[in-house]
Each structure stands twice: as structure tokens, then as C-alpha cells.
Scaffold this motif. Structure first.
Motif, PDB file in Angstrom:
ATOM      1  N   UNK A   9     -23.066   6.779 -33.535  1.00 30.31           N
ATOM      2  CA  UNK A   9     -24.040   5.835 -33.040  1.00 30.31           C
ATOM      3  C   UNK A   9     -24.952   6.629 -31.992  1.00 30.31           C
ATOM      4  N   UNK A  10     -26.272   6.766 -32.316  1.00 31.34           N
ATOM      5  CA  UNK A  10     -27.083   7.423 -31.450  1.00 31.34           C
ATOM      6  C   UNK A  10     -27.836   6.389 -30.540  1.00 31.34           C
ATOM      7  N   UNK A  11     -27.471   6.562 -29.124  1.00 29.44           N
ATOM      8  CA  UNK A  11     -28.040   5.587 -28.084  1.00 29.44           C
ATOM      9  C   UNK A  11     -29.632   5.820 -28.069  1.00 29.44           C
ATOM     10  N   UNK A  12     -30.167   4.582 -27.508  1.00 26.45           N
ATOM     11  CA  UNK A  12     -31.590   4.775 -27.110  1.00 26.45           C
ATOM     12  C   UNK A  12     -31.579   5.564 -25.717  1.00 26.45           C
ATOM     13  N   UNK A  13     -32.733   6.226 -25.847  1.00 23.88           N
ATOM     14  CA  UNK A  13     -33.092   6.907 -24.289  1.00 23.88           C
ATOM     15  C   UNK A  13     -33.198   5.750 -23.097  1.00 23.88           C
ATOM     16  N   UNK A  14     -32.767   5.990 -22.039  1.00 23.16           N
ATOM     17  CA  UNK A  14     -32.647   5.154 -20.979  1.00 23.16           C
ATOM     18  C   UNK A  14     -34.107   4.438 -20.574  1.00 23.16           C
TER      19      UNK A  14
END
Length: 246
Positions: free
Chosen positions: A215-220
């Protein structure tokens, strides 16, 4: 007081890049920031004004400066070198080429004896990378930049560091996402995607196989306060859009 009318405007891609660059200096403490490039400079100033109050900013010569550019102190060259060689500086450089282990090239394209294109030269890249943490900023993520193997090693990657005491590459920020080397072999890993960017876009723009988490998170996302500081205090002229569009 934060202008909520400004803060409610959606963040631009450039502003996500500013946040990603600023985060490179989180928890660094009292170190000398060395941002090279417009967006890294905005990011360093933002970090100083928010979550990294101990960060030292310089005018690039002999002065320590506040985020507004006014003089805060004097930095003799001897002291500057002490910070550099003692791991107490964290620079964010550019890269004409960077490979899977973080080797950076800013010198030439092609064989260094007969290069197809001459660039900046090695400059201080070896000293930076072997003696203090070095991150990278790439405004145009492309296969010609993210290469399988750099044509010349200027900034030293993990496979050439040979146990250098202060060698560390905290992150690489591009207009597509954030990358680190948190893998067993210190090869490049996708840490986050900027909103609106797909994994396929990143893979197509990269010449080597990235490590990609399940799972690749979104940039803050920038906070309202951070957006206010970026837009109204640090960069009211929106010069950040020159490096990265909306």
C-alpha cells in the motif's frame, strides 16, 4: 492569523513538493540546512517556521539567516566545514541522473573521457554525501534522470559508501512522489505518491525496478497554517510554480 480564504484553496502539486522537501528536515535538530533549488529552499524555510525551529539557515556564504532572510548570525568558514564533516549539515541537492542505490550524477552525460554533454561538474557532491545526510530534489521525474546506472558517480550512493560514518540519503523528492532507501539492500523504494499521480506513471518514468510496498500512501497534505505560510509569507509570488506546475 491564518487567512482561511487562502487556506481553503486546494494545494497545488508544487505545494505538495514543498511539503515533501520540508519533511526531509523533520527531527533533524540543530543542523545546517543546505537547500539547492527553489522548492527545497521554500521547504527548508517552512520547516524552520513550523516543526523544525532549531534548523539553521544560511545565505550560502557567511551568514546564518532567519526564514525572512534577515541576518541571525555569522558562520565562519572553519565552522561551516566543521558542520559539514561532522554530519551536522543536511543538504538537498539536484540530480541530472540518480540510480537505484542513490548514486547521483551532475557532471556529464556519456563517457566522462568524451562526454556527450558537459554538466556542472562533480563540485562538492562527494564531500556532501560522504560527510553529511544528503537528500535530492528532481523537478522533472523521467527515465533519463532515474537511470539504471549513472554515467559518473558524483554524489555517493549506498553501494559506494563503504561504511562512511555520516553517509545517509533520507529521501528523494520528485514532481511525482517521494522515495527512500528503506530496503534490505538500500535500493530505492517508493515512499509516497503525490495526489493525482499513479503508480504506473512512476514506473513508466523510472528506468529501474523500484521497490513498491503493498500500500503506497499519499504524500502528506499541507495544513491550513502551512499553506498560509507558503502562499502569503514565504513565497507570495508563487515562484514555486516555475519548477512544478499546478
Amino acid at each position: 492569523m491564518t487567512d482561511t480564504r487562502v487556506a481553503l484553496l486546494p494545494p497545488t502539486r508544487a505545494e505538495y513538493c514543498v511539503i515533501a522537501c520540508a519533511e526531509a528536515w523533520r527531527d533533524n535538530g540543530e543542523v545546517l540546512a543546505g537547500p539547492m533549488g527553489l522548492i527545497p529552499a521554500v521547504g527548508a524555510r517552512l520547516a524552520r517556521l513550523t516543526f523544525a525551529p532549531d534548523l539553521l539557515l544560511t545565505d550560502g556564504e557567511a551568514l546564518l539567516v532567519r526564514p525572512d532572510g534577515t541576518t541571525e548570525g555569522w558562520l565562519p568558514y572553519r565552522k561551516h566545514l566543521t558542520l559539514v564533516t561532522g554530519g551536522r549539515r543536511h543538504v538537498m541537492m539536484g540530480a541530472s541522473q540518480i540510480d537505484r542505490f542513490g548514486n547521483q550524477n551532475i557532471s556529464c552525460i556519456g563517457d566522462w573521457e568524451r562526454p556527450k554533454r558537459q554538466l556542472l561538474g562533480v563540485r562538492g557532491a562527494p564531500v556532501n554525501t560522504l560527510n553529511n545526510p544528503t537528500s535530492y530534489w528532481v523537478p522533472r521525474h523521467a527515465r533519463r534522470v532515474f537511470v539504471e546506472r549513472v554515467d559518473m558517480v558524483c554524489g555517493v550512493g549506498y553501494d559506494h559508501a563503504d561504511g562512511a560514518r555520516h553517509h545517509r540519503i533520507p529521501r528523494v523528492v520528485s514532481n511525482l512522489g517521494v522515495f527512500d532507501f528503506a530496503t534490505p539492500d538500500h535500493s530505492m523504494r517508493l515512499a509516497s505518491l503525490h495526489p493525482g499521480v499513479t503508480l504506473q506513471q512512476v514506473r513508466e518514468a523510472t528506468s529501474f525496478e523500484l521497490t513498491v510496498p503493498d500500500e503506497v500512501p499519499a504524500t502528506r497534505e499541507p495544513t491550513p497554517e502551512e499553506l498560509h505560510l507558503i502562499r502569503e509569507v514565504i513565497d507570495p509570488g508563487n515562484t514555486r510554480a516555475r519548477e512544478v506546475g499546478s
